[in-house]
Scaffold this motif. Structure first.
Motif, PDB file in Angstrom:
ATOM      1  N   SER A  96       0.841  -1.191   0.000  1.00 49.06           N
ATOM      2  CA  SER A  96       0.000   0.000   0.000  1.00 49.06           C
ATOM      3  C   SER A  96       0.878   1.243   0.000  1.00 49.06           C
ATOM      4  CB  SER A  96      -0.912   0.015   1.229  1.00 49.06           C
ATOM      5  OG  SER A  96      -0.133   0.136   2.419  1.00 49.06           O
ATOM      6  N   PHE A  97       0.271   2.377  -0.289  1.00 49.59           N
ATOM      7  CA  PHE A  97       1.001   3.637  -0.322  1.00 49.59           C
ATOM      8  C   PHE A  97       1.573   4.018   1.043  1.00 49.59           C
ATOM      9  CE2 PHE A  97       0.685   8.369   0.017  1.00 49.59           C
ATOM     10  CZ  PHE A  97       1.818   8.660  -0.740  1.00 49.59           C
ATOM     11  N   PRO A  98       0.795   3.927   2.147  1.00 47.71           N
ATOM     12  CA  PRO A  98       1.376   4.274   3.445  1.00 47.71           C
ATOM     13  C   PRO A  98       2.585   3.409   3.810  1.00 47.71           C
ATOM     14  CG  PRO A  98      -1.012   4.216   3.595  1.00 47.71           C
ATOM     15  CD  PRO A  98      -0.661   3.647   2.268  1.00 47.71           C
ATOM     16  N   THR A  99       2.518   2.116   3.498  1.00 48.38           N
ATOM     17  CA  THR A  99       3.651   1.239   3.793  1.00 48.38           C
ATOM     18  C   THR A  99       4.867   1.631   2.967  1.00 48.38           C
ATOM     19  OG1 THR A  99       2.069  -0.541   4.167  1.00 48.38           O
ATOM     20  CG2 THR A  99       4.378  -1.157   3.987  1.00 48.38           C
ATOM     21  N   PHE A 100       4.648   1.983   1.712  1.00 48.65           N
ATOM     22  CA  PHE A 100       5.752   2.424   0.862  1.00 48.65           C
ATOM     23  C   PHE A 100       6.412   3.677   1.426  1.00 48.65           C
ATOM     24  CE2 PHE A 100       6.647   5.383  -2.812  1.00 48.65           C
ATOM     25  CZ  PHE A 100       7.937   4.925  -3.032  1.00 48.65           C
ATOM     26  N   VAL A 101       5.617   4.639   1.855  1.00 49.16           N
ATOM     27  CA  VAL A 101       6.163   5.873   2.416  1.00 49.16           C
ATOM     28  C   VAL A 101       6.967   5.563   3.677  1.00 49.16           C
ATOM     29  CG1 VAL A 101       5.588   8.087   3.490  1.00 49.16           C
ATOM     30  CG2 VAL A 101       4.383   7.338   1.426  1.00 49.16           C
ATOM     31  N   LEU A 102       6.439   4.670   4.522  1.00 52.37           N
ATOM     32  CA  LEU A 102       7.121   4.328   5.771  1.00 52.37           C
ATOM     33  C   LEU A 102       8.466   3.650   5.496  1.00 52.37           C
ATOM     34  CD1 LEU A 102       7.032   4.147   8.865  1.00 52.37           C
ATOM     35  CD2 LEU A 102       5.843   1.957   8.624  1.00 52.37           C
ATOM     36  N   VAL A 103       8.460   2.640   4.639  1.00 51.81           N
ATOM     37  CA  VAL A 103       9.708   1.932   4.329  1.00 51.81           C
ATOM     38  C   VAL A 103      10.685   2.858   3.607  1.00 51.81           C
ATOM     39  CG1 VAL A 103      10.728   0.017   3.024  1.00 51.81           C
ATOM     40  CG2 VAL A 103       8.582  -0.312   4.274  1.00 51.81           C
ATOM     41  N   GLY A 104      10.175   3.671   2.690  1.00 49.23           N
ATOM     42  CA  GLY A 104      11.039   4.590   1.955  1.00 49.23           C
ATOM     43  C   GLY A 104      11.685   5.617   2.859  1.00 49.23           C
ATOM     44  N   ALA A 105      10.914   6.174   3.801  1.00 51.72           N
ATOM     45  CA  ALA A 105      11.462   7.169   4.717  1.00 51.72           C
ATOM     46  C   ALA A 105      12.503   6.549   5.642  1.00 51.72           C
ATOM     47  CB  ALA A 105      10.334   7.803   5.526  1.00 51.72           C
ATOM     48  N   ALA A 106      12.223   5.338   6.128  1.00 56.77           N
ATOM     49  CA  ALA A 106      13.186   4.662   7.006  1.00 56.77           C
ATOM     50  C   ALA A 106      14.478   4.346   6.254  1.00 56.77           C
ATOM     51  CB  ALA A 106      12.568   3.382   7.571  1.00 56.77           C
ATOM     52  N   THR A 107      14.347   3.928   5.004  1.00 53.06           N
ATOM     53  CA  THR A 107      15.533   3.635   4.197  1.00 53.06           C
ATOM     54  C   THR A 107      16.328   4.912   3.933  1.00 53.06           C
ATOM     55  OG1 THR A 107      14.364   1.803   3.137  1.00 53.06           O
ATOM     56  CG2 THR A 107      16.352   2.613   2.043  1.00 53.06           C
ATOM     57  N   ALA A 108      15.625   6.011   3.666  1.00 54.37           N
ATOM     58  CA  ALA A 108      16.306   7.288   3.448  1.00 54.37           C
ATOM     59  C   ALA A 108      17.068   7.721   4.689  1.00 54.37           C
ATOM     60  CB  ALA A 108      15.293   8.356   3.055  1.00 54.37           C
ATOM     61  N   LEU A 109      16.499   7.454   5.863  1.00 55.28           N
ATOM     62  CA  LEU A 109      17.192   7.778   7.105  1.00 55.28           C
ATOM     63  C   LEU A 109      18.470   6.950   7.243  1.00 55.28           C
ATOM     64  CD1 LEU A 109      17.338   9.197   9.835  1.00 55.28           C
ATOM     65  CD2 LEU A 109      15.832   7.427  10.762  1.00 55.28           C
ATOM     66  N   ALA A 110      18.371   5.657   6.961  1.00 52.63           N
ATOM     67  CA  ALA A 110      19.559   4.800   7.029  1.00 52.63           C
ATOM     68  C   ALA A 110      20.617   5.246   6.019  1.00 52.63           C
ATOM     69  CB  ALA A 110      19.171   3.340   6.779  1.00 52.63           C
ATOM     70  N   ASP A 111      20.176   5.632   4.823  1.00 56.68           N
ATOM     71  CA  ASP A 111      21.117   6.104   3.811  1.00 56.68           C
ATOM     72  C   ASP A 111      21.808   7.392   4.258  1.00 56.68           C
ATOM     73  OD1 ASP A 111      20.536   3.983   2.154  1.00 56.68           O
ATOM     74  OD2 ASP A 111      19.098   5.098   0.920  1.00 56.68           O
ATOM     75  N   ALA A 112      21.054   8.289   4.899  1.00 62.40           N
ATOM     76  CA  ALA A 112      21.644   9.542   5.386  1.00 62.40           C
ATOM     77  C   ALA A 112      22.690   9.266   6.455  1.00 62.40           C
ATOM     78  CB  ALA A 112      20.548  10.459   5.925  1.00 62.40           C
ATOM     79  N   VAL A 113      22.399   8.328   7.335  1.00 64.72           N
ATOM     80  CA  VAL A 113      23.368   7.961   8.375  1.00 64.72           C
ATOM     81  C   VAL A 113      24.621   7.383   7.731  1.00 64.72           C
ATOM     82  CG1 VAL A 113      23.791   6.410  10.323  1.00 64.72           C
ATOM     83  CG2 VAL A 113      21.601   7.614  10.144  1.00 64.72           C
ATOM     84  N   GLU A 114      24.441   6.537   6.728  1.00 64.92           N
ATOM     85  CA  GLU A 114      25.592   5.929   6.055  1.00 64.92           C
ATOM     86  C   GLU A 114      26.428   6.986   5.339  1.00 64.92           C
ATOM     87  OE1 GLU A 114      27.991   4.154   2.999  1.00 64.92           O
ATOM     88  OE2 GLU A 114      26.155   5.240   2.518  1.00 64.92           O
TER      89      GLU A 114
END
Length: 446
Positions: A96-114
């Motif tokens: 679903s769209f909300p799940t995509f936004v949640l996973v995408g935002a969490a991945t973006a956070l991990a990428d920023a930390v990296e």
């Protein structure tokens, strides 16, 4: 040109980057198709989700770098890659769209930390006079990795089945986890103590550095000329054959791989890096003029002008990248390389957010006048870098040695969690390795 840097931390960073970016290429080439054809999202929903993810990346950049400074960049980078790999596997569960936004935002956070940890790790593990050159190797390697990943991802696109897309996602996740293992071979870089007084995120209070970050970030919009504006311009506004789109992309990729390390030599000092940024603005502006002219000539002329414009653009791209690394390393205090590199990355993320709207509105909406406006904008941005660097040089304090954090103090503060040179005037002759003493002592991993 050497394909790999000499043995040592720079070579480990290069090999780990190659592994990681093959996975990125796998995902980039098929992400839109997976999300629309397999998950069932609309193109608008995908666009919104990517925008939210990009915003998370912008906001998390400086704090992520601060975390790397305080806890130690190697552990933070390895942990972020493990988290990113796990989250990539989580894409399989998106329905679903909300799940995509949640996973995408969490991945973006991990990428920023990296990203923040990577900048601090380079500053701590690589000698000051080799940092810009190392970043050049990493960028050339990134182009190779993404290209290889894109070719391999084509098999999943050809199959166009959920099984194929899931296999691609798992392969992408595996490369992230494998890269984390490779980076464990890097020497541990000691964390530095937090300031005893004053603000923690000093990079966000460094007005000259923020000005540079903004100017450099806006200038980074030129990357979207080749990936967004030019393909649409060639297809809809010139007589050039469609194969020119792929040809120009291939030329850009090959030249970056072959010449980025050599171009890094232009940014060996702060003043040299500032001049490289100014030359980059001139080259990219010339590219915009040539691209604009390609719409009013016959096929042969269009092909020639597009080819010349592509060469001018990649020349500016090489200079701009080298200049950004040199200035961001050179202006950062020794005890805050992580947060300064994170803040520098924030500018790039901002430019990436703005670029699709800006370059398409001007180049495609306005046509030739829009291309000329873009050229004038890049010329102005490049010209602004030298005075901003001189301003920053006048405000640099003399930095003392970075103070390593005792292990006992780190344990008390972090709870054991893995998430954890004077440059006066224009900086002439100042190596772009950071102000003051080395960031921290690199110790061999046992």
């Amino acid at each position: 040109m050497r394909l790999l840097p000499p043995p040592g931390p720079a070579r480990v960073l290069t090999l780990g980057t190659l592994v990681k970016t093959v996975g990125r290429g796998l995902w980039l080439v098929a992400s839109a198709l997976f999300l629309t054809r397999s998950v069932g999202l609309s193109a608008t929903q995908v666009g919104i989700g990517l925008t939210v993810s990009a915003l998370v990346g912008v906001l998390a950049s400086a704090p992520s770098g601060y975390l790397a400074d305080r806890v130690g960049p190697r552990g933070v980078q390895v942990g972020a890659l493990f988290v990113a790999g796990t989250l990539t596997i989580g894409l399989i569960a998106v329905r679903s769209f909300p799940t995509f936004v949640l996973v995408g935002a969490a991945t973006a956070l991990a990428d920023a930390v990296e990203r923040g940890a990577r900048g601090a790790l380079i500053a701590g593990a690589v000698p000051a006079d080799q940092r810009v050159r190392t970043r050049a190797y990493l960028r050339a390697t990134t182009n190779v990795g993404i290209s290889v990943g894109a070719v391999l991802g084509g098999f999943a696109i050809a199959a166009d089945t959920r099984t194929g897309y899931v296999a691609l996602i798992l392969a992408s996740a595996a490369t992230s986890l494998a890269a984390a293992v490779v980076f464990l071979r890097l020497p541990a870089v000691a964390p530095v103590a937090a300031p005893t007084h004053g603000p923690r995120l000093v990079a966000l209070r460094d007005r000259p550095f923020l000005a540079f970050t903004l100017v450099d970030g806006l200038m980074s919009m030129h990357f979207s000329l080749l990936t967004i504006a030019l393909p649409l311009w060639i297809a809809g506004h010139t007589r050039a054959p469609a194969w020119m789109i792929s040809a120009l992309t291939l030329v850009n990729t090959v030249l970056v791989v072959l010449l980025q390390v050599r171009a890094a030599g232009t940014a060996a000092t702060l003043s040299g890096a500032a001049r490289a940024a100014r030359r980059a603005g001139v080259a990219i502006a010339l590219a915009c003029v040539l691209f604009a002219a390609s719409g009013a000539v016959p096929t042969a002329g269009a092909v020639g002008l597009l080819g010349l414009g592509s060469l001018a653009h990649v020349t500016g791209e090489l200079w701009h990248s080298a200049a950004g690394w040199g200035i961001s390393f050179g202006l950062a205090p020794a005890d805050a390389q992580g947060q300064y590199q994170g803040t520098y990355g924030m500018g790039y993320e901002l430019g990436k957010m703005l670029a699709p709207v800006v370059v398409t509105s001007l180049a495609l909406g306005w046509g030739v006048p829009g291309w000329l406006v873009l050229g004038a904008l890049f010329l102005l941005l490049g010209a602004l870098v030298p005075p901003v660097v001189r301003w920053a040089g006048r405000t640099r304090p003399i930095s003392g040695p970075a103070e390593p954090v005792p292990a006992s103090a780190l344990d008390r503060r972090s709870g054991g969690s893995i998430w954890q040179a004077d440059s006066r005037a224009d900086g002439a002759g100042t190596p772009t390795g950071g102000i003051g003493a080395p960031r921290g002592r690199a110790t061999a991993r046992s």
